[in-house]
Design an enzyme around this catalytic site. Structure first.
Site, PDB file in Angstrom:
ATOM      1  N   ARG A 168      83.039  13.647   3.976  1.00 61.26           N
ATOM      2  CA  ARG A 168      81.744  14.139   4.434  1.00 61.26           C
ATOM      3  C   ARG A 168      80.635  13.693   3.482  1.00 61.26           C
ATOM      4  O   ARG A 168      80.582  14.136   2.341  1.00 61.26           O
ATOM      5  CB  ARG A 168      81.754  15.666   4.552  1.00 61.26           C
ATOM      6  CG  ARG A 168      80.410  16.231   5.028  1.00 61.26           C
ATOM      7  CD  ARG A 168      80.512  17.651   5.539  1.00 61.26           C
ATOM      8  NE  ARG A 168      80.727  18.638   4.504  1.00 61.26           N
ATOM      9  CZ  ARG A 168      80.641  19.959   4.683  1.00 61.26           C
ATOM     10  NH1 ARG A 168      80.348  20.435   5.898  1.00 61.26           N
ATOM     11  NH2 ARG A 168      80.873  20.796   3.701  1.00 61.26           N
ATOM     12  N   ASP A 452      79.548  28.008  -0.684  1.00 62.58           N
ATOM     13  CA  ASP A 452      78.974  26.686  -0.875  1.00 62.58           C
ATOM     14  C   ASP A 452      77.504  26.745  -0.523  1.00 62.58           C
ATOM     15  O   ASP A 452      76.936  27.827  -0.348  1.00 62.58           O
ATOM     16  CB  ASP A 452      79.746  25.615  -0.084  1.00 62.58           C
ATOM     17  CG  ASP A 452      79.610  25.761   1.430  1.00 62.58           C
ATOM     18  OD1 ASP A 452      78.781  26.576   1.902  1.00 62.58           O
ATOM     19  OD2 ASP A 452      80.319  25.048   2.156  1.00 62.58           O
TER      20      ASP A 452
END
Length: 542
Positions: A168, A452
């Site tokens: 990603r 996150d």
């Protein structure tokens, strides 16, 4: 296609790192330069379109499926069949690309590892470059790691036991200031994608896999079209067959939820599936409808479960859309981090994770995410029970699902209200996460959850929304209005509590005051910042 000579205008503005020359080769930088020259201008235009769309939402307080793409939704088409390495995705583990995580994720027993340069990785130059190096080393089987504290050594299992990597890159909004061409920084997405693709596309083909990607924070089908054009260019550049690249798009913005079919269509030859990125999705709802009045006020983050009606609409529409078009539908994150000290906490949490994964498997998802290796067997059991020996359940078309445009933004269908405890939690998570991010850590265990950047975005956005919507909490039987003064008071108390918890020396060695100040800035400024990571990056790179 032969690679052009490296640009004399390429500037790497950073202190040298060990073995960086293996990543920042002339040929690799020349490729990134070509990506930059061919695609950055379109990226800039699309970021402007995001602002236009947001202004439209502010005026109308609504969204709808796009009328100009109705023919695509009505037509009969499918995405390309999944390659063998991505056909069974029943459990995927996520995490940054530091050396230890690289080994543990590949060894975890999950079918896929989302190797993350985005929300689980703070974009220090060291993380950007050495993360790439760790992946190269893993594919070359020359990676190992010894923990300095415990002395424990880590090494890769046999190749047939390793997870398939889906990488990603960063979202379109972030620049990479340490790498410049033609006098301006390169978009972080092009740096991450370009270096990884250039070094590893052929390596992965030789391993029987391929260059596979997760695409984050996509807001429209035009952004998917840009990625598709990048893939076509990149495959021609290095001379590999078209369709070798495969991309799974995170449907983690509210606008993308209205364009799922169009996004798959734009990536048709390169599409691998869609993912229900639940945390960024909630952040996107708050961001886009933050001034839409009381009916768009989200309650505490933990009160917004996947059984909320508007979240059910989102996930069921995603499954139906994917399976209608022959793509994988991948479920959301189980963020629990097992405790080494509290068996009762683990028992309750594992039951919640199991219920979540049972629901996803039962709804037709083909796989789901976990944040910790100990959760892989839990999620695996849920999907094994439904899939058996089948690699996926794309044959479950979910034609029973019917989602109207208003269903996706029916926030007031959830019977829950913001609480004072929710405000305290948002401040706690925000300060603790931002402090770690400013030290270069993107995935952080806080109160037994893996946080996150997406969860920090929810925290600061909810503080902003609750204050600007004039939310009234109930505390000890009294009404307490959400105000900037209240947020500052809670933040000051949390900062003092952290200082007492970790001690003066550790507090002074950290970035706690910076984190406190930045959280308050992005939570209280009248001018809402599109992404927390933009002002945070200013501090990260100095």
């Amino acid at each position: 296609m032969s690679a052009p000579a490296p640009s004399p205008l390429a500037i790497v503005d950073a202190e040298p790192l060990p073995r960086q020359d293996e990543v920042l080769t002339d040929a690799a930088l020349a490729f990134v330069a070509e990506l930059h020259r061919n695609f950055t201008a379109r990226r800039d235009e699309l970021l402007t379109r995001r602002q236009d769309r947001r202004a439209e939402i502010a005026r109308t307080s609504t969204l709808d499926f796009r009328p100009e793409t109705a023919e695509i939704r009505a037509a009969d088409w499918k995405v390309a069949p999944a390659p063998a390495a991505l056909n069974d995705r029943r459990v995927e583990i996520t995490g940054p690309t530091d050396r230890k995580m690289t080994i543990n994720a590949l060894n975890s027993g999950a079918k896929v590892w989302l190797a993350d340069f985005e929300d689980a990785s703070a974009p220090t130059w060291e993380n950007v470059v050495l993360g790439q190096l760790n992946l190269i080393d893993a594919y070359e089987r020359r990676i190992d790691f010894t923990d300095a504290k415990s002395g424990k050594s880590y090494a890769l299992k046999d190749a047939d036991q390793l997870a398939t990597v889906v990488m990603r890159p960063r979202g379109w909004h972030l620049e990479e200031r340490h790498l410049q061409f033609d006098g301006r920084p390169v978009p972080g997405a092009l740096v991450d994608f370009g270096l990884y693709f250039f070094h590893n596309a052929q390596r992965l083909i030789d391993l029987g896999k391929g260059p596979y990607f997760y695409l984050p924070k996509t807001e429209s089908y035009l952004e998917a079209r840009l990625w598709n054009d990048i893939f076509v260019f990149a495959q021609d550049y290095v001379g590999i067959p078209q369709g070798t690249v495969r991309a799974t798009v995170l449907i983690e913005t509210i606008t993308a939820a209205y364009e799922m079919e169009e996004i798959l269509f734009e990536l048709k030859d390169h599409a691998a599936g869609l993912n229900a990125g639940r945390w960024d999705y909630l952040f996107s709802i708050v961001k886009n409808f933050r001034d839409g009045g009381a009916k768009f006020v989200l309650p505490d983050r933990n009160a917004v479960t996947m059984t909320a009606p508007f979240m059910r609409a989102y996930t069921e529409l995603l499954v139906r859309t994917c399976h209608k078009r022959g793509a994988h539908a991948i479920g959301g994150m189980a963020a629990f981090i097992p405790s080494r000290r509290d068996a009762e906490v683990n028992k309750v949490a594992f039951e919640k994770v199991k219920a979540d994964k049972d629901r996803e498997a039962g709804d037709g998802f083909d796989g789901s995410w976990v944040a910790h290796p100990d959760l892989v067997p839990v999620a695996m059991a849920s999907f094994d029970a439904v899939l058996g020996d089948k690699p996926n359940q794309k044959d479950r078309l979910r034609e029973d699902v019917s989602v109207a445009p208003g269903d996706l933004i029916a926030i007031d269908s959830l019977d829950a209200r913001p609480t004072y405890a929710g405000l305290v939690s948002a401040v706690q998570v925000g300060i603790r996460y931002i402090e770690a991010w400013l030290r270069g850590l993107g995935a952080v265990a806080i109160f037994n959850l893996m946080e996150d950047a997406a969860t920090a975005e929810i925290s600061r956005s909810q503080i902003w929304q609750w204050i600007n919507a004039g939310v009234v909490f109930e505390r000890d039987g009294k009404a307490v209005k959400a105000t900037a003064e209240l947020a500052r008071k809670v933040a000051a108390e949390e900062l003092a509590a952290i200082r007492a918890e970790i001690g003066e020396e550790a507090f002074a060695a950290g970035k706690w005051q910076q984190a406190h100040d930045l959280l308050l800035k992005v939570s209280l400024d009248a001018d809402y910042a599109d992404f927390l990571t933009l002002p945070a990056y200013d501090q990260l790179v100095g």
